[in-house]
Each structure stands twice: as C-alpha cells, then as structure tokens.
Design an enzyme around this catalytic site. Sequence first.
Site, PDB file in Angstrom:
ATOM      1  CE  LYS A 275      -3.821  -2.027   2.730  1.00  0.00           C
ATOM      2  NZ  LYS A 275      -4.913  -1.893   1.636  1.00  0.00           N
ATOM      3  NE  ARG A 349     -10.384 -10.059  -2.804  1.00  0.00           N
ATOM      4  CZ  ARG A 349     -10.569  -9.119  -3.634  1.00  0.00           C
ATOM      5  NH1 ARG A 349     -10.846  -9.519  -4.974  1.00  0.00           N
ATOM      6  NH2 ARG A 349     -10.748  -7.889  -3.427  1.00  0.00           N
TER       7      ARG A 349
HETATM    8  N1  BES Z   1      -8.030  -3.936   4.141  1.00  0.00           N
HETATM    9  C1  BES Z   1      -8.147  -3.389   2.701  1.00  0.00           C
HETATM   10  C2  BES Z   1      -9.385  -2.652   2.424  1.00  0.00           C
HETATM   11  C3  BES Z   1      -9.580  -1.453   3.223  1.00  0.00           C
HETATM   12  C4  BES Z   1      -9.441  -0.256   2.520  1.00  0.00           C
HETATM   13  C5  BES Z   1     -10.173  -1.203   4.528  1.00  0.00           C
HETATM   14  C6  BES Z   1      -9.669   0.941   3.314  1.00  0.00           C
HETATM   15  C7  BES Z   1     -10.164  -0.056   5.075  1.00  0.00           C
HETATM   16  C8  BES Z   1      -9.942   1.159   4.837  1.00  0.00           C
HETATM   17  C9  BES Z   1      -8.144  -4.541   1.705  1.00  0.00           C
HETATM   18  O1  BES Z   1      -7.400  -5.829   2.181  1.00  0.00           O
HETATM   19  C10 BES Z   1      -7.371  -4.148   0.532  1.00  0.00           C
HETATM   20  O2  BES Z   1      -6.340  -3.722   0.517  1.00  0.00           O
HETATM   21  N2  BES Z   1      -8.306  -4.249  -0.459  1.00  0.00           N
HETATM   22  C11 BES Z   1      -7.746  -3.755  -1.888  1.00  0.00           C
HETATM   23  C12 BES Z   1      -8.512  -4.660  -2.751  1.00  0.00           C
HETATM   24  C13 BES Z   1      -7.603  -4.490  -4.278  1.00  0.00           C
HETATM   25  C14 BES Z   1      -6.318  -4.770  -4.096  1.00  0.00           C
HETATM   26  C15 BES Z   1      -8.369  -5.251  -5.201  1.00  0.00           C
HETATM   27  C16 BES Z   1      -8.334  -2.502  -2.131  1.00  0.00           C
HETATM   28  O3  BES Z   1      -9.412  -1.859  -1.537  1.00  0.00           O
HETATM   29  O4  BES Z   1      -7.494  -1.499  -2.777  1.00  0.00           O
HETATM   30 ZN    ZN Z   2      -5.228  -5.537   1.708  1.00  0.00          ZN
END
Ligand code: BES
Ligand code: ZN
Length: 499
Positions: A275, A349
């Site tokens: 991230k 997931r």
């Molecule tokens: N934990 C995150 C989602 C999230 C984002 C929770 C902001 C709380 C606040 C999740 O694991 C994630 O990173 N999802 C990705 C998915 C993508 C890679 C398809 C996302 O939302 O960018």
């Molecule tokens: Zn994630």
Amino acid sequence: MFHAESILNWTEETIIIGLFQKNNHLKGILSILDEQLEGQISDLVTEGDISPQKGAIAKIYPLGRMSTKRIYIAGLGKEKEFTFETAREVFGKLFKTILSSKIQSAAIAADTFITEETDVLEIGHAIGEALSLSTYKIQDYKHKSNEPEKLIEQITVISEADRADLLAALRVGAVYGKGTNSARTLVNMPGNILTASELANYSVKLADQYGFECEVLEKEDMEKLGMGGMLAVNQGSELPPKMIVLKYQGKEKWEDAIGLVGKGITFDTGGYSIKPKDAIVGMKTDMGGAAAVLGAMEMIGELKPEQNVVAVIPSTDNMISGNAMKPDDIIVSMNGKTIEILNTDAEGRLVLADGITYAKQHGANVLVDIATLTGGVIVALGTEMTGAMSNDDSLYQQVLEASEECGEPMWRLPITEKDIKKVRNSKMADLNNSPGREGHAIMAGAFLREFAEETPWVHLDIAGTATSSKETNLGPSGATGIMARTLATFVERFVPAEK
Ligand code: BES
Ligand code: ZN
Ligand code: ZN
C-alpha cells in the site's frame, strides 16, 4: 426506577425531560412543571430559549422552587417523525452533555419520550444503548489519561410502565451498547498488541465467560486441513496465524447453525502489492469484521437466543518478507479451488474463503461474512453505508431488516454473471484474487460467492463504516463497532427457510 408520582416530589438533582414540537402547548409533566415555575417554561418556549427542535438541549434552574437542582429539556422534533434512532441520538447527546458538566447521575422522565409509534420499551432500549455508546472512551496508551475519570454513575428511569418490562428493555440496550464497545476496543488496538494470538486469547476468554465451545486452529492444523488461503497470507509473517471458532448452541440439536465469518487481519501492509504510505496508516482496523462477530457473540452470550451459531475468525497479519506470497503465485484453498494471486493486497478474500469453507464444515447452513474488504466500497457507498452482496434474497432480507432495526444502514450491490466470469478468468487457476479496479467491491463479493457455493450467504463490506473520522452523539472518532448489533439482532430474529 419507580412509578411516577408528581415530578415535584422527585428528589434527583438532575432531571431530563423530552419536549415534542406541537403548537407550543405543554402537557403532562411539563405542564405541572410550568405551573410550579409560574409559567416560566411556557415563556422560555415562546421566546425560543427552550426549543422543541430535534437535537436542542436547554438547561433550566428551578432555584429552590423544586427539590431538583437542574432540568434538561431535550427537543425531540415532530412526534410523527420521532424514531428509535432519534431517541438514541438524543439520549447520546444528553449523556455527553451531562458528562461534560461532570454530572454523575440523572433521572429521565421516560414517558415524555413516548409517541404513538415508539413505546416506553423502545425508549428503555434506547437509553441503555445510548448510555454505553455515547460515554465510550478509547483505551489509549497515554500516561496522563490513566487518571480516574468521572463517569456517569446512575441513571434513574421514571415511568408508569411495568417495572420488569422496562428493566428488561434497558438491559438489552445496555448489552448491545457494551458488546459494540467491546468491538470498538478491539478495532482501536494497534497491530503490535492485538496480534492473531491475542485475538485468539480474547476469544477463549469470551468463550469461557459464556460457555461457548471454542477451537483455535494452529498453523500445523491449517496445513493438515489444506487452508491454503490462510497459509498464503500468513507466509510473510513472523507471527503465527489463528483460525478461531466459537460455537453457541441455543437449540436442543446442532442443526440449522448460522455461520458468522469475520475477517481478522490484524494489520494489512498490502504485502508485495504494498500500500502507499498514507494508506497503510490505519490498517490496524482490518480486523473490524472479526470484532463485529465477537461483539455480536458477546451479545448472544448475554441474551441467549434459541439459535445455533458458529463464529469463525481467520486471523493473521499481512506482511512482507523473503518468504511472503507474491503476485503470480498459485495457491489451493481449503475447498480445493486453485487461486492465482494477482494482488497480495486482496488478502481478505483469501482468508475468508477458508473461513467460509470451515464454517460450512462446522454445520453452518446459512452464512454471513463481514469484512473491511475493499476501498472500492468506500468509493461506491461512502462511509455511512455498509456494502452488501448475497446469493439469496430471503436471507438478504433478514439481514437488511436487522440492520434497519439497529440503525446501521446497508445497501446491496449486484453480482452479475459477467462479474462471476471475471473472478473465474485466469489462465493458470480456477479463480484470480483481483480482476482489477473496476467494481472491485463487487469482485471481492463475487470471489467469496465461489466459496459459499449453494449455501445461502450474505457478504457485508464494512471498509467504509468500521471507523469514523468524526465524533458523533454515540461515540468518539475511531472504531464504530459497526454491525455487531445488526449481527446479534439478525441471529435473534432469524427464521430458517422452509426445507
Ligand atoms: N483492508 C483493505 C481494504 C480497506 C481499505 C479497508 C480501506 C479499510 C479501509 C483490503 O485488504 C485491500 O487492500 N483491498 C484492496 C483490494 C484491491 C487490491 C482489489 C483495495 O481495496 O484496494
Ligand atoms: Zn489488503
Ligand atoms: Zn485487508
């Protein structure tokens, strides 16, 4: 709590009264007060110092003409528009107001809050819930704040209603508030303190307290069971993963169990699909789904509904190391489906897939999973609305009704045949874990659907609602404890489909 005699004899120093907006005509308790105070209340209402508008709070001092010292008059708006939700908000605001004035006890004239639509039991529930929610304090790690704080010590509820009924309603409200606060506390805890092992310890204690059956799977168990999703996400971690299972049996036989599956990622760096630095901050909250499930289990343990529930919490952090999973890796999930990893940040997931499969093995024949799953749901629905997806209209309806009852709104997103094709589109495996950014909240739902298979299932994406950047009448900024109450209410009201 006691039956009402004339308000003039109430001995509490602080009294709380509700005022509806209607032709400025005072009735009941307020008219008695007005008379005692020689028409001053009517005057103050006419002049606008006391407002019946929803959310207004006025404070008056009888100055020796009554045994009480101060009276808070809460504006309730129009009687027809007054709901349980408004009641919670108003009480939340009132409790915060008296707390900030260092007032530690008060009596509420509960019957002044009743309308044709809301009975005193709803008001009791709202009082119990609002009291614990609105006065919740984040447990921080500052030295200063460990000094004892002034708390509200006693709230007396005065009503003509049946004492036992009202006490029961207050208790349900308090149980709901307390369980929500437990969820908040877990979510607010940092990832170095609330590890998967600590989450497991917490769950074991909860199970001991309420007599739940409890099982915690270790890494070796996961290897034996082929939980490839859990193991892949944990691969980059120095800390062991835990698959936590709690069983509550409220029926004679272990049948028709409701499966609650909560994402328990204690910290999400994103892994090799790392991230950006600003998006990593706050990722301690990535176990919000697990917290909602545990909060609901606490409520269930207290209220003992006649249902069977199996709670499953897949928990680990999502880290980077020489051993971590990488994009292009292929893994095998517990139900045998192969998954091509396209994005290591779509880890939720992967662990939920195994959690769902394991819940089914434990006899769940309906499933609700809950997770801070995608940033996409925040883009789609904002931060007030939980995203929902389902493969079963009637189960969805039951979860929706619970969410409406609790004032925790959700909105359904579709999963179309085309979406299903996208998650199945992989040269190398049965599924891929990230088809791209378009509609990616839906992609996550479509992916999980492959593991629910034929079992009726609802997916709740709380990425936007698990935390709040603003303080509200019912809590500070930070974790909201969202959906713990909805899950518990859903369980309490659940009616199995006819076979
Ligand atoms: N934990 C995150 C989602 C999230 C984002 C929770 C902001 C709380 C606040 C999740 O694991 C994630 O990173 N999802 C990705 C998915 C993508 C890679 C398809 C996302 O939302 O960018
Ligand atoms: Zn994630
Ligand atoms: Zn995550």
